[in-house]
Design an enzyme around this catalytic site. Structure first.
Site, PDB file in Angstrom:
ATOM      1  N   ARG A 182       5.255  -9.233  17.310  1.00  0.00           N
ATOM      2  CA  ARG A 182       5.898  -8.010  16.832  1.00  0.00           C
ATOM      3  C   ARG A 182       5.117  -6.796  17.353  1.00  0.00           C
ATOM      4  O   ARG A 182       3.922  -6.671  17.101  1.00  0.00           O
ATOM      5  CB  ARG A 182       5.915  -8.014  15.303  1.00  0.00           C
ATOM      6  CG  ARG A 182       6.472  -6.775  14.607  1.00  0.00           C
ATOM      7  CD  ARG A 182       6.119  -6.890  13.131  1.00  0.00           C
ATOM      8  NE  ARG A 182       6.791  -5.955  12.250  1.00  0.00           N
ATOM      9  CZ  ARG A 182       6.327  -4.751  11.943  1.00  0.00           C
ATOM     10  NH1 ARG A 182       5.214  -4.308  12.498  1.00  0.00           N
ATOM     11  NH2 ARG A 182       6.980  -3.978  11.084  1.00  0.00           N
TER      12      ARG A 182
ATOM     13  N   HIS B 237       4.990   0.056   0.095  1.00  0.00           N
ATOM     14  CA  HIS B 237       5.563  -0.843   1.090  1.00  0.00           C
ATOM     15  C   HIS B 237       4.532  -1.836   1.614  1.00  0.00           C
ATOM     16  O   HIS B 237       3.352  -1.732   1.347  1.00  0.00           O
ATOM     17  CB  HIS B 237       6.145  -0.039   2.268  1.00  0.00           C
ATOM     18  CG  HIS B 237       5.110   0.795   2.972  1.00  0.00           C
ATOM     19  ND1 HIS B 237       4.758   2.061   2.559  1.00  0.00           N
ATOM     20  CD2 HIS B 237       4.345   0.540   4.070  1.00  0.00           C
ATOM     21  CE1 HIS B 237       3.834   2.567   3.361  1.00  0.00           C
ATOM     22  NE2 HIS B 237       3.564   1.653   4.286  1.00  0.00           N
TER      23      HIS B 237
ATOM     24  N   HIS C  63       0.830  -1.195   0.000  1.00  0.00           N
ATOM     25  CA  HIS C  63       0.000   0.000   0.000  1.00  0.00           C
ATOM     26  C   HIS C  63       0.868   1.250   0.000  1.00  0.00           C
ATOM     27  O   HIS C  63       2.078   1.189   0.230  1.00  0.00           O
ATOM     28  CB  HIS C  63      -0.962   0.011   1.185  1.00  0.00           C
ATOM     29  CG  HIS C  63      -0.276   0.009   2.514  1.00  0.00           C
ATOM     30  ND1 HIS C  63       0.192  -1.128   3.126  1.00  0.00           N
ATOM     31  CD2 HIS C  63       0.044   1.027   3.349  1.00  0.00           C
ATOM     32  CE1 HIS C  63       0.764  -0.824   4.276  1.00  0.00           C
ATOM     33  NE2 HIS C  63       0.688   0.487   4.432  1.00  0.00           N
TER      34      HIS C  63
ATOM     35  N   ASP D 231       0.764   5.132   1.706  1.00  0.00           N
ATOM     36  CA  ASP D 231       0.065   5.885   2.744  1.00  0.00           C
ATOM     37  C   ASP D 231      -0.635   7.131   2.215  1.00  0.00           C
ATOM     38  O   ASP D 231      -1.754   7.443   2.631  1.00  0.00           O
ATOM     39  CB  ASP D 231       1.046   6.275   3.852  1.00  0.00           C
ATOM     40  CG  ASP D 231       1.563   5.069   4.613  1.00  0.00           C
ATOM     41  OD1 ASP D 231       1.019   3.966   4.425  1.00  0.00           O
ATOM     42  OD2 ASP D 231       2.523   5.229   5.395  1.00  0.00           O
TER      43      ASP D 231
END
Length: 324
Positions: A303, A293, A235, A237
């Site tokens: 994570r 990214h 995607h 941003d």
């Protein structure tokens, strides 16, 4: 900036979250209340992870598939290894045209684009303290899928397949979960990241405004329960959220030690550039299509990170979260 009201954040358009908002209806007293807007918030926040931006598809002209995700010729370069201790690393790249379709703000809208990584802004000890804030907050809820969200600004917290507003439910009892020191550290960390981004891109920190969504994320290997749990899709941003101009991530756990998979991947036309998370590491970049990214699927472990986003448009600015 004025303190933000504790309402669930709205979507990128003025009509409300997603394609339209619905007003909150009070839940029965004594029950955990679910904000109907929460599902729109979940779509909105996780759209940041999962949206496949049309403008970024040009990077997929020559691809191979890994775990169902296209990769440019299968070529991967490591921009930052977990074992590295980087004071400052910055790569300048040409800006995309995304910014041309939005109102420009002199002294802030990117004219210099790129991506950077630093291990010199936030200490490992501070990252561990911030992670404990995330763990305490997320222990109150959690998604059924592999990605859980905690937004201290709005109070949005993943719960099952939905969201609840933790401030509205817990009221004054929230002070048994978080402290003033927690929020002071959060604000200080945000300010230092903002100052570093401004320094690298040659702008004034006062020209940048914190924007939504800014949130903690917890990812593990649990299978996705809804499409919004699929955080691993490529995607952009700026395409997904028009207000974004600069994006940053503060990592709160270590790649290959606390979790496997879960690397951050810039998807360039010639190769992929990865950032291996390290507690205290800050990755930051301009938010346009020059920085298409994704995040790899987490294979094992957990994570933790914070996404902290900035806009040049004061109308899209939000305040720091307040406990009182």
């Amino acid at each position: 900036m004025a303190p933000q009201r504790r309402a669930l954040p709205r979507g990128p358009d003025s009509a409300g979250p997603g394609r339209g908002g619905r007003r909150h209806s009070s839940a029965r007293k004594g029950r955990l209340q679910q904000d109907p807007r929460g599902r729109w918030l979940k779509a909105g926040i996780l759209l940041l992870f999962s949206a496949v931006a049309g403008g970024g598809l040009v990077a997929w002209s020559r691809v191979r598939s890994r775990d169902g995700i296209p990769e440019a010729d299968g070529v991967t370069e490591v921009l930052a290894h977990r074992s590295d201790n980087l004071r400052d690393k910055f790569i300048e790249i040409p800006c995309s045209e995304d910014y041309d379709s939005h109102k420009r703000f002199a002294g802030c809208t990117p004219i210099k684009c790129g991506r950077g990584v630093t291990d010199a802004v936030i200490t490992r000890e501070e990252a561990e303290r911030i992670r404990r804030i995330a763990e305490r907050g997320l222990s109150l809820g959690g998604s059924d899928g592999g990605a859980s969200i905690l937004d201290l600004h709005s109070g949005a917290l993943s719960l099952g397949k939905h969201f609840v507003n933790l401030y509205r439910y817990f009221g004054d009892k929230i002070q048994d979960v978080f402290t003033e020191e927690d929020f002071a550290l959060y604000r200080d960390v945000r300010q230092r990241i903002q100052q570093r981004i401004a320094q690298v891109f040659g702008i004034s920190p006062s020209a940048m405004y914190l924007t939504k969504p800014t949130f903690f994320s917890r990812m593990n290997s649990t299978g996705a329960k809804t499409t919004h749990d699929e955080y691993w899709h490529p995607h952009v941003d700026k395409v997904t959220y028009g207000s974004f101009d600069y994006t940053s991530l503060l990592y709160l756990s270590d790649y290959s030690e606390d979790f496997g998979g879960g690397r951050f991947v810039f998807m360039d036309a010639d190769s992929n550039k990865t950032v291996e998370p390290r507690a205290g590491r800050v990755s930051f970049f301009t938010s346009g299509s020059e920085n298409l990214h994704r995040v790899e699927k987490v294979q094992w472990g957990t994570r933790f990170a914070i996404t902290i986003s900035f806009t040049c448009d004061p109308e899209h600015g939000i305040g720091d979260p307040l406990l009182a």
